[in-house]
Design a protein around this motif. Structure first.
Motif, PDB file in Angstrom:
ATOM      1  N   LEU A  59       0.762  -1.349  -0.075  1.00  0.00           N
ATOM      2  CA  LEU A  59      -0.044  -0.005   0.182  1.00  0.00           C
ATOM      3  C   LEU A  59       0.831   1.133  -0.102  1.00  0.00           C
ATOM      4  CD1 LEU A  59      -2.672   1.586   0.208  1.00  0.00           C
ATOM      5  CD2 LEU A  59      -2.539   1.172   2.792  1.00  0.00           C
ATOM      6  N   SER A  60       2.048   1.246   0.771  1.00  0.00           N
ATOM      7  CA  SER A  60       2.824   2.567   0.708  1.00  0.00           C
ATOM      8  C   SER A  60       3.412   2.855  -0.372  1.00  0.00           C
ATOM      9  CB  SER A  60       3.999   2.163   1.564  1.00  0.00           C
ATOM     10  OG  SER A  60       4.875   1.437   1.566  1.00  0.00           O
ATOM     11  N   GLU A  61       3.580   2.027  -1.518  1.00  0.00           N
ATOM     12  CA  GLU A  61       4.037   2.183  -2.646  1.00  0.00           C
ATOM     13  C   GLU A  61       3.109   2.863  -3.724  1.00  0.00           C
ATOM     14  OE1 GLU A  61       7.138   1.468  -4.564  1.00  0.00           O
ATOM     15  OE2 GLU A  61       7.642   2.049  -2.399  1.00  0.00           O
ATOM     16  N   VAL A  62       1.741   2.311  -3.390  1.00  0.00           N
ATOM     17  CA  VAL A  62       0.760   2.778  -4.166  1.00  0.00           C
ATOM     18  C   VAL A  62       0.445   4.435  -3.757  1.00  0.00           C
ATOM     19  CG1 VAL A  62      -1.801   2.763  -5.121  1.00  0.00           C
ATOM     20  CG2 VAL A  62      -0.288   0.590  -4.619  1.00  0.00           C
ATOM     21  N   LEU A  63       0.474   4.496  -2.260  1.00  0.00           N
ATOM     22  CA  LEU A  63       0.318   5.804  -1.826  1.00  0.00           C
ATOM     23  C   LEU A  63       1.477   6.762  -2.354  1.00  0.00           C
ATOM     24  CD1 LEU A  63      -0.763   4.711   1.710  1.00  0.00           C
ATOM     25  CD2 LEU A  63      -2.027   6.239   0.020  1.00  0.00           C
ATOM     26  N   ARG A  64       2.675   5.997  -2.566  1.00  0.00           N
ATOM     27  CA  ARG A  64       3.740   6.907  -2.783  1.00  0.00           C
ATOM     28  C   ARG A  64       3.699   7.427  -4.486  1.00  0.00           C
ATOM     29  NH1 ARG A  64       8.018   6.120  -6.144  1.00  0.00           N
ATOM     30  NH2 ARG A  64       7.646   4.179  -6.248  1.00  0.00           N
ATOM     31  N   VAL A  65       3.094   6.627  -5.337  1.00  0.00           N
ATOM     32  CA  VAL A  65       2.997   7.241  -6.711  1.00  0.00           C
ATOM     33  C   VAL A  65       1.766   8.063  -6.738  1.00  0.00           C
ATOM     34  CG1 VAL A  65       4.428   5.174  -7.714  1.00  0.00           C
ATOM     35  CG2 VAL A  65       1.787   4.969  -7.523  1.00  0.00           C
ATOM     36  N   GLU A  66       0.728   7.993  -5.830  1.00  0.00           N
ATOM     37  CA  GLU A  66      -0.598   8.707  -5.743  1.00  0.00           C
ATOM     38  C   GLU A  66       0.002  10.039  -5.494  1.00  0.00           C
ATOM     39  OE1 GLU A  66      -3.630  11.219  -4.454  1.00  0.00           O
ATOM     40  OE2 GLU A  66      -1.959  10.598  -3.180  1.00  0.00           O
ATOM     41  N   MET A  68       2.913  11.415  -6.282  1.00  0.00           N
ATOM     42  CA  MET A  68       3.547  11.725  -7.279  1.00  0.00           C
ATOM     43  C   MET A  68       2.690  12.574  -8.473  1.00  0.00           C
ATOM     44  SD  MET A  68       6.469   8.817  -7.749  1.00  0.00           S
ATOM     45  CE  MET A  68       6.643   9.095  -9.533  1.00  0.00           C
ATOM     46  N   ALA A  69       1.500  11.793  -8.484  1.00  0.00           N
ATOM     47  CA  ALA A  69       0.498  12.208  -9.479  1.00  0.00           C
ATOM     48  C   ALA A  69      -0.494  13.403  -8.931  1.00  0.00           C
ATOM     49  CB  ALA A  69      -0.553  11.067  -9.963  1.00  0.00           C
ATOM     50  N   SER A  70      -0.431  13.462  -7.827  1.00  0.00           N
ATOM     51  CA  SER A  70      -1.241  14.551  -7.081  1.00  0.00           C
ATOM     52  C   SER A  70      -0.959  15.904  -7.412  1.00  0.00           C
ATOM     53  CB  SER A  70      -1.124  14.490  -5.470  1.00  0.00           C
ATOM     54  OG  SER A  70      -2.233  15.387  -4.947  1.00  0.00           O
ATOM     55  N   GLY A  71      -1.834  16.793  -7.821  1.00  0.00           N
ATOM     56  CA  GLY A  71      -1.757  18.245  -8.136  1.00  0.00           C
ATOM     57  C   GLY A  71      -1.350  18.333  -9.687  1.00  0.00           C
ATOM     58  N   HIS A  72      -1.287  17.286 -10.321  1.00  0.00           N
ATOM     59  CA  HIS A  72      -1.090  17.699 -11.871  1.00  0.00           C
ATOM     60  C   HIS A  72      -2.511  17.499 -12.421  1.00  0.00           C
ATOM     61  CE1 HIS A  72       3.273  16.599 -12.407  1.00  0.00           C
ATOM     62  NE2 HIS A  72       3.009  16.136 -11.258  1.00  0.00           N
ATOM     63  N   ALA A  73      -2.603  18.160 -13.572  1.00  0.00           N
ATOM     64  CA  ALA A  73      -3.894  18.314 -14.355  1.00  0.00           C
ATOM     65  C   ALA A  73      -4.184  17.050 -14.976  1.00  0.00           C
ATOM     66  CB  ALA A  73      -3.752  19.390 -15.450  1.00  0.00           C
ATOM     67  N   ASP A  74      -3.497  16.320 -15.058  1.00  0.00           N
ATOM     68  CA  ASP A  74      -3.734  14.860 -15.644  1.00  0.00           C
ATOM     69  C   ASP A  74      -3.711  14.000 -14.771  1.00  0.00           C
ATOM     70  OD1 ASP A  74      -0.998  15.200 -15.698  1.00  0.00           O
ATOM     71  OD2 ASP A  74      -0.672  14.323 -17.675  1.00  0.00           O
ATOM     72  N   TYR A  75      -3.929  14.225 -13.278  1.00  0.00           N
ATOM     73  CA  TYR A  75      -3.661  13.308 -12.268  1.00  0.00           C
ATOM     74  C   TYR A  75      -4.156  11.888 -12.576  1.00  0.00           C
ATOM     75  CZ  TYR A  75      -5.263  11.056  -7.787  1.00  0.00           C
ATOM     76  OH  TYR A  75      -5.403  10.456  -6.693  1.00  0.00           O
ATOM     77  N   GLN A  76      -5.394  11.731 -13.129  1.00  0.00           N
ATOM     78  CA  GLN A  76      -5.882  10.424 -13.065  1.00  0.00           C
ATOM     79  C   GLN A  76      -5.166   9.684 -13.951  1.00  0.00           C
ATOM     80  OE1 GLN A  76     -10.105  10.189 -14.017  1.00  0.00           O
ATOM     81  NE2 GLN A  76      -9.798   8.363 -15.122  1.00  0.00           N
ATOM     82  N   SER A  77      -4.569  10.283 -15.454  1.00  0.00           N
ATOM     83  CA  SER A  77      -4.071   9.271 -16.224  1.00  0.00           C
ATOM     84  C   SER A  77      -2.573   9.094 -15.708  1.00  0.00           C
ATOM     85  CB  SER A  77      -3.762  10.020 -17.661  1.00  0.00           C
ATOM     86  OG  SER A  77      -3.413  11.217 -17.531  1.00  0.00           O
ATOM     87  N   GLY A  89       7.089  -3.174 -12.723  1.00  0.00           N
ATOM     88  CA  GLY A  89       8.697  -3.210 -12.243  1.00  0.00           C
ATOM     89  C   GLY A  89       9.319  -2.097 -12.631  1.00  0.00           C
ATOM     90  N   THR A  90       8.800  -0.794 -13.083  1.00  0.00           N
ATOM     91  CA  THR A  90       9.632   0.186 -13.601  1.00  0.00           C
ATOM     92  C   THR A  90       9.132   1.307 -13.070  1.00  0.00           C
ATOM     93  OG1 THR A  90       7.896   0.395 -15.267  1.00  0.00           O
ATOM     94  CG2 THR A  90       9.955  -0.920 -16.110  1.00  0.00           C
ATOM     95  N   SER A  91       8.844   1.277 -11.780  1.00  0.00           N
ATOM     96  CA  SER A  91       8.214   2.593 -10.931  1.00  0.00           C
ATOM     97  C   SER A  91       9.396   3.472 -10.764  1.00  0.00           C
ATOM     98  CB  SER A  91       7.765   1.984  -9.708  1.00  0.00           C
ATOM     99  OG  SER A  91       7.313   3.249  -8.992  1.00  0.00           O
ATOM    100  N   ARG A  92       8.779   4.809 -10.858  1.00  0.00           N
ATOM    101  CA  ARG A  92       9.650   6.082 -10.664  1.00  0.00           C
ATOM    102  C   ARG A  92       9.907   6.175  -9.436  1.00  0.00           C
ATOM    103  NH1 ARG A  92       7.510   9.267 -15.575  1.00  0.00           N
ATOM    104  NH2 ARG A  92       6.376   7.780 -16.808  1.00  0.00           N
ATOM    105  N   GLN A  93      10.982   6.958  -9.347  1.00  0.00           N
ATOM    106  CA  GLN A  93      11.456   7.259  -8.004  1.00  0.00           C
ATOM    107  C   GLN A  93      11.120   8.790  -7.738  1.00  0.00           C
ATOM    108  OE1 GLN A  93      12.167   5.074  -5.557  1.00  0.00           O
ATOM    109  NE2 GLN A  93      11.657   3.438  -6.956  1.00  0.00           N
ATOM    110  N   ASN A  94      10.210   9.072  -7.105  1.00  0.00           N
ATOM    111  CA  ASN A  94       9.778  10.788  -6.721  1.00  0.00           C
ATOM    112  C   ASN A  94      10.198  11.177  -8.075  1.00  0.00           C
ATOM    113  OD1 ASN A  94       9.250  10.127  -4.191  1.00  0.00           O
ATOM    114  ND2 ASN A  94      11.019  10.836  -3.322  1.00  0.00           N
TER     115      ASN A  94
END
Length: 94
Positions: A59-66, A68-77, A89-94
């Motif tokens: 869950l902490s990984e999904v919250l981390r990427v959420e 990262m997307a927060s505040g962007h105009a294209d948050y959902q995508s 297995g190719t997740s971005r780091q911050n």
């Protein structure tokens, strides 16, 4: 578009459409530093990633990427793509 990304986007859209429908949606969870509707959405996404890929994503990984997307105009995508990356297995780091 990748069907997994589309599916994650649909889960996100549904959660956003329905936020506020539960009494505790806007209660702040001090352990996760997030509102409960966001935690529930991320739990659903973690389950969907596992169902699609067989990978157990914390869950902490999904919250981390959420976040990262927060505040962007294209948050959902963006968030949907980040979830796909977690599963791939190719997740971005911050």
């Amino acid at each position: 578009m990748n069907t997994f990304i589309t599916g994650y986007g649909e889960l996100i859209a549904s959660a956003l459409r329905n936020r506020g429908s539960r009494k505790d949606d806007f209660e702040y969870d001090a352990d996760h530093h997030e509102y409960r509707y966001v935690i529930r959405m991320c739990q659903q996404l973690a389950g969907s990633i596992r169902a699609n890929t067989g990978k157990c994503i914390d869950l902490s990984e999904v919250l981390r990427v959420e976040r990262m997307a927060s505040g962007h105009a294209d948050y959902q995508s963006k968030f949907a793509v980040y979830c796909w990356e977690l599963g791939a297995g190719t997740s971005r780091q911050n």
